[in-house]
Design a protein around this motif. Structure first.
Motif, short mmCIF file in Angstrom:
data_model
loop_
_atom_site.label_atom_id
_atom_site.label_comp_id
_atom_site.label_asym_id
_atom_site.label_seq_id
_atom_site.Cartn_x
_atom_site.Cartn_y
_atom_site.Cartn_z
N ASP A 1 0.86 -1.18 0.00
CA ASP A 1 0.00 0.00 0.00
C ASP A 1 0.90 1.23 0.00
N PHE A 2 0.82 2.02 -1.06
CA PHE A 2 1.54 3.29 -1.13
C PHE A 2 0.56 4.41 -0.79
N ILE A 3 0.96 5.27 0.14
CA ILE A 3 0.08 6.33 0.62
C ILE A 3 0.81 7.67 0.50
N ALA A 4 0.12 8.66 -0.05
CA ALA A 4 0.74 9.99 -0.19
C ALA A 4 -0.34 11.06 -0.13
N SER A 5 0.09 12.30 0.12
CA SER A 5 -0.84 13.44 0.06
C SER A 5 -0.42 14.35 -1.09
N ALA A 6 -1.38 14.75 -1.89
CA ALA A 6 -1.09 15.50 -3.11
C ALA A 6 -0.63 16.92 -2.82
N SER A 7 -1.20 17.54 -1.80
CA SER A 7 -0.88 18.94 -1.54
C SER A 7 0.41 19.07 -0.73
N ASN A 8 1.01 20.24 -0.84
CA ASN A 8 2.28 20.52 -0.17
C ASN A 8 2.06 21.63 0.84
N ASN A 9 2.50 21.42 2.08
CA ASN A 9 2.29 22.41 3.13
C ASN A 9 3.34 23.52 3.14
N TYR A 10 4.40 23.34 2.36
CA TYR A 10 5.52 24.28 2.43
C TYR A 10 5.77 24.89 1.05
N ASN B 1 9.78 21.93 -4.70
CA ASN B 1 10.61 20.97 -5.41
C ASN B 1 10.78 19.68 -4.61
N HIS B 2 10.83 19.79 -3.30
CA HIS B 2 10.90 18.60 -2.45
C HIS B 2 9.66 17.73 -2.65
N HIS B 3 8.50 18.39 -2.65
CA HIS B 3 7.25 17.63 -2.77
C HIS B 3 7.12 17.03 -4.17
N LEU B 4 7.55 17.77 -5.18
CA LEU B 4 7.54 17.24 -6.55
C LEU B 4 8.37 15.96 -6.63
N GLN B 5 9.55 15.98 -6.03
CA GLN B 5 10.41 14.79 -6.05
C GLN B 5 9.78 13.65 -5.25
N LEU B 6 9.17 14.00 -4.12
CA LEU B 6 8.53 12.99 -3.28
C LEU B 6 7.42 12.27 -4.03
N ILE B 7 6.52 13.03 -4.65
CA ILE B 7 5.38 12.43 -5.36
C ILE B 7 5.85 11.71 -6.62
N SER B 8 6.89 12.21 -7.27
CA SER B 8 7.43 11.52 -8.43
C SER B 8 7.97 10.15 -8.04
N ASN B 9 8.63 10.09 -6.87
CA ASN B 9 9.10 8.80 -6.36
C ASN B 9 7.93 7.88 -6.04
N PHE B 10 6.91 8.43 -5.40
CA PHE B 10 5.70 7.66 -5.04
C PHE B 10 5.09 6.99 -6.28
#
Length: 538
Positions: A404-413, A418-427
Motif C-alpha cells: 500500500d503506497f500512501i501519499a498526500s497531493a498537496s504541499n504544506n511548504y 521541489n521537495h514535494h515534486l520529487q517525493l510524489i514523483s518517487n511515489f
C-alpha cells in the motif's frame, strides 16, 4: 455473525481454479487488454482520497468471485451486526462500539438505550479540559502555565494517539508531547530529564487501570513528582497534574486521581480501536478539540460509505478481498505499508498492531483449528527512506509482497515545492516500476543483473491533503478492511487472548524471581538459565 468456513464456499473453490487462469498473466498485459483499467479499478472518494487498485494481479472475473465470497460469508449482515450493537465480540460477550464514538447522527443504541448522550458527555469533557489547558486557563498547583503533556499508556492506549499526533504535527499547538509506554526505565528517565514537573500534565491511559507497564510507570512518575514538593499537599498537587482515562474508576481514585480528572471509556471499545474515545484526549490537547472533532467526522464519513455502499463500490470490502486473494491464493504472507509523508512515520507500526492483534488467530468462530491463512505480517517504512533499503527486495527479490503506497497531493511548504515534486514523483515511479519493471524483449546476458521483471502488485492511496478529516477517513478505512477480513476468514477480530496469556506468565515470573521461588519450580532449562543470568548480575 454467521460462522462460515470460507474454504467450503463455492466462491473459494472458483478462486482456486481461477488463479490457474490468471497466474501467468502480467499486469502489463492487463493494462494493455483493458484501456479503461484505471477507471474500472479505482474509486475517487469525495474528491478527498483516491483509491487506485488497478496495479493488482486481478481482472473483472477475479473481482466477481471475490465479491461473491463476501456475499457467501454474509459480510453485509456482519456490518449491520456491528453497527447495531450486537455482541459480535463473542469470547468477551461484548458489542463493538468504536464506530459509535464518531456517529454524527446522534442515534447510537445499545440494548435499546441511546448511548450517544454518554458519548457526547465525554466529548464535552474532552473539549472543556482541552480548551482550558491549551488557553492557559488551567494552571499548575503553583499557578504556572502547562507546557508538557505526558501520556502514560501502552498498546492501543499509546500507539493510536502517537500515530495521529505525529501525522498531524502540522496542526500542533505549543504544548510538548511525550509518550511513556515501555517498562524499560530508559524511556522513563529520558522523559523526566526533559520536563519540569510543575509545567506538566500526566495522563494515565489504561482501560483496566491494571496494565503492568502503565501502572508501574505511573507509580514511578507519581513518586518522582511528589518527591519534588511537600507531600502534605500531594492531593492538591495531583489534582492539578494527574488525569486518568479508564473504565476502572475506583482504581484510579485509589491511585490518587481526582474524580473530576477521570475520563471514562466504554467497555465495548477495544484498545486498538480506541483513539476516537477518551484515549484521544492527548490528540485533542495536541491539535485542539475542533481538529479532533474533524478527525471523528472523517471517520464517520468512511463509516457511512462502508455501511451504505454496494459491495462493488465499497472500498474497505474490496481492499479486504484483495488482501485475502494474495494471502490465501498467491501465498503472499506479508503486506508492506509505505507512506510517502514523513509525518506518517508511525502508520505502519499502528496498522501492524491493528491487523495482527485483530486477525492473528488460528481458531475459527466455530472453535475449530484453521487450515488457511488469517493475518498477514504487516510491516513498512516511510518513502523515500525505504527505497534505499528494502525496496531492492521488492523489485528483484523472490517474494511476492503486496504494498500500500500512501501519499498526500498537496504541499504544506510553499518554499519547498521541489521537495514535494520529487517525493510524489518517487511515489508514482515506485508503483509504476513494481508493476511494469524494465524488461524488454530479447534481453541478453549482459544486462540480466539490471532487470526488474515487474508484475509486483500495489495499491495507491492518494490523499488530497493530510488533514484531520482525511486522516480520520484513512484510519477508519483500515479498521473496516481488517474487520471484513476477519468476517470472511471466520475469526473473532476483537479479542486478543494471546496477549493476555503473556501478561499472566509475566506476573507469575515477577513473583517467583522476587521471592526466589524459581529455585523450587521446574522451569524449562532455557528459562531457568535466563533467570540465573539475570540474578547473577542483579
Amino acid at each position: 455473525m454467521k460462522n462460515i468456513n470460507p474454504t467450503k464456499t463455492l466462491s473459494w473453490k472458483k478462486l482456486k481454479n481461477h488463479i490457474q487462469e490468471i497466474k501467468n498473466i502480467n499486469i502489463y498485459d492487463l493494462f494493455k487488454i483493458d484501456k479503461n483499467r484505471f477507471e474500472n479499478f479505482s474509486i475517487n472518494f469525495e474528491n478527498e482520497i483516491l483509491f487506485d487498485y488497478s496495479k493488482n494481479l486481478i481482472n473483472k472475473k477475479t473481482i466477481k468471485y471475490l465479491l461473491n465470497l463476501a456475499k457467501e460469508t454474509k459480510c453485509i449482515d456482519a456490518i449491520y451486526s456491528m453497527f447495531y450493537g450486537e455482541k459480535i465480540n463473542i469470547t468477551e460477550n461484548r458489542s463493538v462500539l468504536h464506530t459509535a464514538l464518531r456517529n454524527n447522527n446522534m442515534n447510537c443504541f445499545l440494548k435499546d438505550n441511546n448511548i450517544y448522550l454518554k458519548i457526547n458527555k465525554i466529548l464535552n469533557k474532552i473539549k472543556n479540559i482541552s480548551n482550558n489547558i491549551i488557553s492557559g486557563k488551567w494552571k499548575s498547583f503553583n499557578n504556572k502555565k502547562i507546557k508538557n503533556i505526558i501520556n502514560i499508556g501502552i498498546g492501543g492506549s499509546y500507539l493510536g494517539p502517537l500515530m495521529v499526533t505525529k501525522s498531524l504535527q502540522n496542526y500542533k499547538n505549543h504544548l510538548n508531547l511525550f509518550f511513556l509506554s515501555n517498562i524499560d526505565a530508559n524511556q522513563l528517565i529520558s522523559i523526566i530529564n526533559k520536563i519540569n514537573p510543575e509545567e506538566s500534565i500526566f495522563i494515565i491511559a489504561s482501560k483496566t487501570f491494571n496494565t503492568l507497564e502503565t501502572i508501574t510507570n505511573a507509580l514511578s512518575i507519581k513518586q518522582w513528582f511528589l518527591k519534588k514538593y511537600d507531600t502534605n499537599f500531594h492531593k492538591d498537587i495531583l489534582s492539578q497534574h494527574f488525569f486518568a482515562v479508564t473504565n476502572n474508576i475506583n482504581s484510579a481514585i485509589k491511585f490518587g486521581i481526582n474524580k473530576n480528572n477521570i475520563f471514562s471509556i466504554l467497555p465495548e471499545i477495544g484498545g486498538r480501536f480506541s483513539l476516537w474515545s477518551s484515549i484521544g484526549l492527548i490528540i485533542s490537547l495536541s491539535i485542539g478539540f475542533n481538529n479532533f472533532n474533524k478527525l471523528l467526522l472523517g471517520a464517520y464519513k468512511m463509516d457511512d460509505h462502508f455501511f451504505y455502499s454496494p459491495l462493488n463500490k465499497n472500498i474497505p470490502i474490496i481492499m479486504a478481498l484483495i488482501s485475502i486473494w494474495y494471502n490465501n491464493f498467491w501465498g503472499a504472507e506479508t503486506e508492506a505499508i509505505i507512506p510517502y509523508n514523513d509525518n506518517m512515520y508511525f502508520l505502519p507500526m499502528y496498522l501492524q498492531q491493528l491487523n495482527m492483534e485483530s486477525n492473528g488467530k488460528y481458531i475459527d468462530r466455530n472453535g475449530e483449528k484453521i487450515h488457511y491463512q488469517t493475518s498477514q505480517i504487516i510491516w513498512g517504512d516511510v518513502g523515500t527512506n525505504g527505497q534505499h533499503s528494502f525496496f531492492q527486495m521488492l523489485h528483484q527479490g523472490t517474494k511476492l509482497i503486496p504494498c500500500d503506497f500512501i501519499a498526500s497531493a498537496s504541499n504544506n511548504y510553499i518554499d519547498y515545492k521541489n521537495h514535494h515534486l520529487q517525493l510524489i514523483s518517487n511515489f508514482i515511479a515506485q508503483t509504476k516500476t513494481l508493476a511494469f519493471g524494465n524488461l524488454q524483449k530479447n534481453n541478453n546476458e549482459k544486462n540480466i543483473y539490471y532487470s526488474c521483471i515487474g508484475n509486483k502488485p500495489s495499491n495507491s492511496i492518494f490523499l488530497k491533503n493530510l488533514n484531520p478529516y482525511n486522516l480520520g477517513m484513512l484510519i477508519a478505512y483500515y479498521e473496516h478492511k481488517i474487520f471484513i477480513q476477519g468476517v470472511i476468514l471466520n475469526i473473532f477480530s476483537f479479542d486478543q487472548w494471546g496477549v493476555e496469556l503473556g501478561k499472566k506468565i509475566t506476573n507469575s515470573l515477577i513473583k517467583d524471581i522476587k521471592e526466589d521461588n524459581y529455585k523450587n519450580k521446574k522451569y524449562d532449562s532455557s528459562s531457568q538459565a535466563l533467570i540465573n543470568f539475570y540474578k547473577k548480575y542483579n
